[in-house]
Design a protein around this motif. Structure first.
Motif, PDB file in Angstrom:
ATOM      1  N   LEU A   1       9.692   0.602  -5.011  1.00 21.26           N
ATOM      2  CA  LEU A   1       8.596  -0.363  -4.908  1.00 21.26           C
ATOM      3  C   LEU A   1       9.032  -1.667  -4.263  1.00 21.26           C
ATOM      4  O   LEU A   1       8.194  -2.450  -3.807  1.00 21.26           O
ATOM      5  N   GLY A   2      10.348  -1.895  -4.199  1.00 21.57           N
ATOM      6  CA  GLY A   2      10.852  -3.108  -3.571  1.00 21.57           C
ATOM      7  C   GLY A   2      10.441  -3.254  -2.116  1.00 21.57           C
ATOM      8  O   GLY A   2      10.304  -4.374  -1.617  1.00 21.57           O
ATOM      9  N   ILE A   3      10.190  -2.146  -1.421  1.00 22.64           N
ATOM     10  CA  ILE A   3       9.801  -2.265  -0.016  1.00 22.64           C
ATOM     11  C   ILE A   3       8.353  -2.733   0.115  1.00 22.64           C
ATOM     12  O   ILE A   3       8.005  -3.441   1.057  1.00 22.64           O
ATOM     13  N   LEU A   4       7.495  -2.361  -0.843  1.00 24.77           N
ATOM     14  CA  LEU A   4       6.135  -2.897  -0.863  1.00 24.77           C
ATOM     15  C   LEU A   4       6.141  -4.364  -1.259  1.00 24.77           C
ATOM     16  O   LEU A   4       5.412  -5.182  -0.689  1.00 24.77           O
ATOM     17  N   LEU A   5       6.979  -4.696  -2.216  1.00 27.92           N
ATOM     18  CA  LEU A   5       7.081  -6.087  -2.659  1.00 27.92           C
ATOM     19  C   LEU A   5       7.576  -6.970  -1.525  1.00 27.92           C
ATOM     20  O   LEU A   5       7.037  -8.060  -1.283  1.00 27.92           O
ATOM     21  N   GLY A   6       8.600  -6.514  -0.806  1.00 27.61           N
ATOM     22  CA  GLY A   6       9.167  -7.302   0.280  1.00 27.61           C
ATOM     23  C   GLY A   6       8.176  -7.532   1.407  1.00 27.61           C
ATOM     24  O   GLY A   6       8.271  -8.533   2.132  1.00 27.61           O
ATOM     25  N   ALA A   7       7.205  -6.646   1.554  1.00 29.31           N
ATOM     26  CA  ALA A   7       6.173  -6.795   2.579  1.00 29.31           C
ATOM     27  C   ALA A   7       4.956  -7.542   2.039  1.00 29.31           C
ATOM     28  O   ALA A   7       3.925  -7.613   2.713  1.00 29.31           O
ATOM     29  N   HIS A   8       5.072  -8.084   0.840  1.00 31.96           N
ATOM     30  CA  HIS A   8       4.000  -8.859   0.198  1.00 31.96           C
ATOM     31  C   HIS A   8       2.720  -8.036   0.041  1.00 31.96           C
ATOM     32  O   HIS A   8       1.619  -8.532   0.248  1.00 31.96           O
ATOM     33  N   ARG A   9       2.881  -6.779  -0.359  1.00 32.31           N
ATOM     34  CA  ARG A   9       1.730  -5.922  -0.573  1.00 32.31           C
ATOM     35  C   ARG A   9       1.306  -5.868  -2.045  1.00 32.31           C
ATOM     36  O   ARG A   9       0.259  -5.315  -2.361  1.00 32.31           O
ATOM     37  N   ILE A  10       2.150  -6.404  -2.939  1.00 31.84           N
ATOM     38  CA  ILE A  10       1.868  -6.323  -4.376  1.00 31.84           C
ATOM     39  C   ILE A  10       1.422  -7.684  -4.896  1.00 31.84           C
ATOM     40  O   ILE A  10       2.112  -8.684  -4.714  1.00 31.84           O
ATOM     41  N   ARG A  11       0.278  -7.693  -5.546  1.00 30.45           N
ATOM     42  CA  ARG A  11      -0.259  -8.925  -6.144  1.00 30.45           C
ATOM     43  C   ARG A  11       0.211  -9.114  -7.582  1.00 30.45           C
ATOM     44  O   ARG A  11       0.506 -10.225  -8.018  1.00 30.45           O
ATOM     45  N   LYS A  12       0.285  -7.991  -8.331  1.00 34.92           N
ATOM     46  CA  LYS A  12       0.643  -8.066  -9.745  1.00 34.92           C
ATOM     47  C   LYS A  12       1.498  -6.872 -10.120  1.00 34.92           C
ATOM     48  O   LYS A  12       1.253  -5.753  -9.667  1.00 34.92           O
ATOM     49  N   MET A  13       2.516  -7.115 -10.964  1.00 29.65           N
ATOM     50  CA  MET A  13       3.325  -6.054 -11.541  1.00 29.65           C
ATOM     51  C   MET A  13       3.184  -6.067 -13.057  1.00 29.65           C
ATOM     52  O   MET A  13       3.208  -7.128 -13.683  1.00 29.65           O
ATOM     53  N   THR A  14       3.035  -4.895 -13.641  1.00 34.99           N
ATOM     54  CA  THR A  14       3.128  -4.719 -15.088  1.00 34.99           C
ATOM     55  C   THR A  14       4.356  -3.861 -15.326  1.00 34.99           C
ATOM     56  O   THR A  14       4.383  -2.688 -14.939  1.00 34.99           O
ATOM     57  N   SER A  15       5.400  -4.447 -15.901  1.00 42.05           N
ATOM     58  CA  SER A  15       6.715  -3.788 -15.975  1.00 42.05           C
ATOM     59  C   SER A  15       7.410  -4.139 -17.275  1.00 42.05           C
ATOM     60  O   SER A  15       7.035  -5.091 -17.970  1.00 42.05           O
ATOM     61  N   SER A  16       8.465  -3.379 -17.566  1.00 38.15           N
ATOM     62  CA  SER A  16       9.303  -3.692 -18.721  1.00 38.15           C
ATOM     63  C   SER A  16      10.674  -4.217 -18.314  1.00 38.15           C
ATOM     64  O   SER A  16      11.349  -4.872 -19.099  1.00 38.15           O
ATOM     65  N   TYR A  17      11.086  -3.940 -17.065  1.00 35.52           N
ATOM     66  CA  TYR A  17      12.412  -4.371 -16.617  1.00 35.52           C
ATOM     67  C   TYR A  17      12.343  -4.752 -15.145  1.00 35.52           C
ATOM     68  O   TYR A  17      11.893  -3.964 -14.316  1.00 35.52           O
ATOM     69  N   VAL A  18      12.780  -5.951 -14.826  1.00 32.97           N
ATOM     70  CA  VAL A  18      12.663  -6.439 -13.445  1.00 32.97           C
ATOM     71  C   VAL A  18      13.961  -7.087 -12.961  1.00 32.97           C
ATOM     72  O   VAL A  18      13.962  -7.903 -12.058  1.00 32.97           O
ATOM     73  N   GLY A  19      15.089  -6.695 -13.545  1.00 31.50           N
ATOM     74  CA  GLY A  19      16.319  -7.441 -13.328  1.00 31.50           C
ATOM     75  C   GLY A  19      17.153  -7.067 -12.125  1.00 31.50           C
ATOM     76  O   GLY A  19      18.233  -7.624 -11.932  1.00 31.50           O
ATOM     77  N   GLU A  20      16.726  -6.120 -11.291  1.00 32.52           N
ATOM     78  CA  GLU A  20      17.572  -5.669 -10.188  1.00 32.52           C
ATOM     79  C   GLU A  20      17.032  -6.065  -8.816  1.00 32.52           C
ATOM     80  O   GLU A  20      17.476  -5.547  -7.806  1.00 32.52           O
ATOM     81  N   ASN A  21      16.059  -6.963  -8.777  1.00 30.23           N
ATOM     82  CA  ASN A  21      15.386  -7.256  -7.522  1.00 30.23           C
ATOM     83  C   ASN A  21      15.296  -8.769  -7.317  1.00 30.23           C
ATOM     84  O   ASN A  21      14.511  -9.459  -7.969  1.00 30.23           O
ATOM     85  N   LYS A  22      16.108  -9.300  -6.403  1.00 26.20           N
ATOM     86  CA  LYS A  22      16.138 -10.746  -6.172  1.00 26.20           C
ATOM     87  C   LYS A  22      14.842 -11.256  -5.555  1.00 26.20           C
ATOM     88  O   LYS A  22      14.396 -12.368  -5.848  1.00 26.20           O
ATOM     89  N   GLU A  23      14.231 -10.458  -4.688  1.00 30.90           N
ATOM     90  CA  GLU A  23      12.969 -10.867  -4.087  1.00 30.90           C
ATOM     91  C   GLU A  23      11.861 -10.923  -5.131  1.00 30.90           C
ATOM     92  O   GLU A  23      10.985 -11.794  -5.070  1.00 30.90           O
ATOM     93  N   PHE A  24      11.920 -10.034  -6.091  1.00 29.74           N
ATOM     94  CA  PHE A  24      10.973 -10.076  -7.210  1.00 29.74           C
ATOM     95  C   PHE A  24      11.104 -11.412  -7.946  1.00 29.74           C
ATOM     96  O   PHE A  24      10.099 -12.084  -8.221  1.00 29.74           O
ATOM     97  N   GLU A  25      12.324 -11.792  -8.264  1.00 31.73           N
ATOM     98  CA  GLU A  25      12.562 -13.064  -8.954  1.00 31.73           C
ATOM     99  C   GLU A  25      12.021 -14.232  -8.139  1.00 31.73           C
ATOM    100  O   GLU A  25      11.339 -15.122  -8.674  1.00 31.73           O
ATOM    101  N   ARG A  26      12.286 -14.216  -6.843  1.00 26.48           N
ATOM    102  CA  ARG A  26      11.847 -15.324  -5.995  1.00 26.48           C
ATOM    103  C   ARG A  26      10.327 -15.423  -5.969  1.00 26.48           C
ATOM    104  O   ARG A  26       9.750 -16.508  -6.145  1.00 26.48           O
TER     105      ARG A  26
END
Length: 257
Positions: A62-87
């Motif tokens: 899913l990181g490739i969709l996130l990096g292209a700014h295609r995701i508005r909202k995430m519902t997750s339990s663990y998000v610790g491996e993605n620096k772009e997610f944090e940013r």
């Protein structure tokens, strides 16, 4: 015979519109439906609300969709491996609904089972129940959207009385999952860690699209070996056994250890 086989990932996801909600399988990078994710990226679908255990890494899943700014909202339990997610989260570009892992699994299963909500002890006495968890930040770093308080009730009597928080089930417009083997009726088999969250995500989607490494004919699968029955699956795409598979964090033991 109900033949749910589709010729390509691109055709299988073609009707997913902007603004859709998705339940996406995978546990870390195990069982990521990467062919379906790449097809969704290629067609330009955006403004997605995604429910998944995690959001992949910066250049995979899913990181490739996130990096292209295609995701508005995430519902997750663990998000610790993605620096772009944090940013994106800290700068207010992304909304995040953090959910305890077991609760997330049960919310998906309940949604697929026709259960509207359930009570659980997980999260009682924390911001999960009391509210106030940041869901979205403003550009100045203040909290723009916070999680609401949830209904908490006591069940049991005397020394067995316990507080439980009400959690609503999750259903989504579509589900994207990856399986090792599937037949044309949509019956699926998963391998090891890829079985985590993929069956649950499939159950929660009103339309479930499954990519399978190997497609077999109806009757070839032992019914006792089926992990997810075809009643939950609407489209099946064969992607081959040589589809790339990434390791989230490679750890090698010291020689002689």
């Amino acid at each position: 015979m109900i033949d749910k086989h589709w010729p390509s990932a691109a055709e299988a996801v073609a009707d997913i519109p902007d603004g859709a909600s998705l339940a996406v399988g995978g546990f870390g990078l195990s069982g990521n439906p990467i062919a379906l994710i790449e097809a969704l990226l290629a067609q330009g679908t955006t403004d997605l609300s995604v429910v998944s255990n995690n959001c992949g890494v910066d250049d995979w899943g899913l990181g490739i969709l996130l990096g292209a700014h295609r995701i508005r909202k995430m519902t997750s339990s663990y998000v610790g491996e993605n620096k772009e997610f944090e940013r994106q989260f800290l700068t207010g570009e992304l909304e995040l609904e953090l959910t305890p892992q077991g609760t997330l699994a049960e919310k998906l299963r309940a949604g697929g089972s026709g259960i509207a909500a359930f009570f659980t002890q997980t999260g009682v006495g924390t911001q999960v129940a009391d509210g106030g968890l940041p869901r979205k930040y403003a550009s100045d770093g203040t909290i723009a959207v916070a999680s609401p308080a949830k209904d908490v009730r006591t069940f049991g009597e005397g020394e067995y009385a316990r507080e439980y928080v009400l959690e609503e089930a999750i259903t989504t417009d579509f589900a994207l999952v990856h399986a090792a083997v599937g037949d044309r009726h949509g019956n699926l088999l998963f391998t090891k860690a890829a079985r985590n969250f993929n069956p649950l995500a499939a159950m929660a989607g009103r339309v479930c699209i499954a990519e399978v490494e190997r497609l077999v004919e109806p009757g070839e699968l032992d019914p006792d070996s089926v992990h997810l029955p075809g009643v939950y699956v609407h489209r099946v795409v064969e992607v081959g056994t040589d589809i790339p598979k990434r390791i989230e964090r490679r750890t090698v033991a010291t020689e002689g250890a």
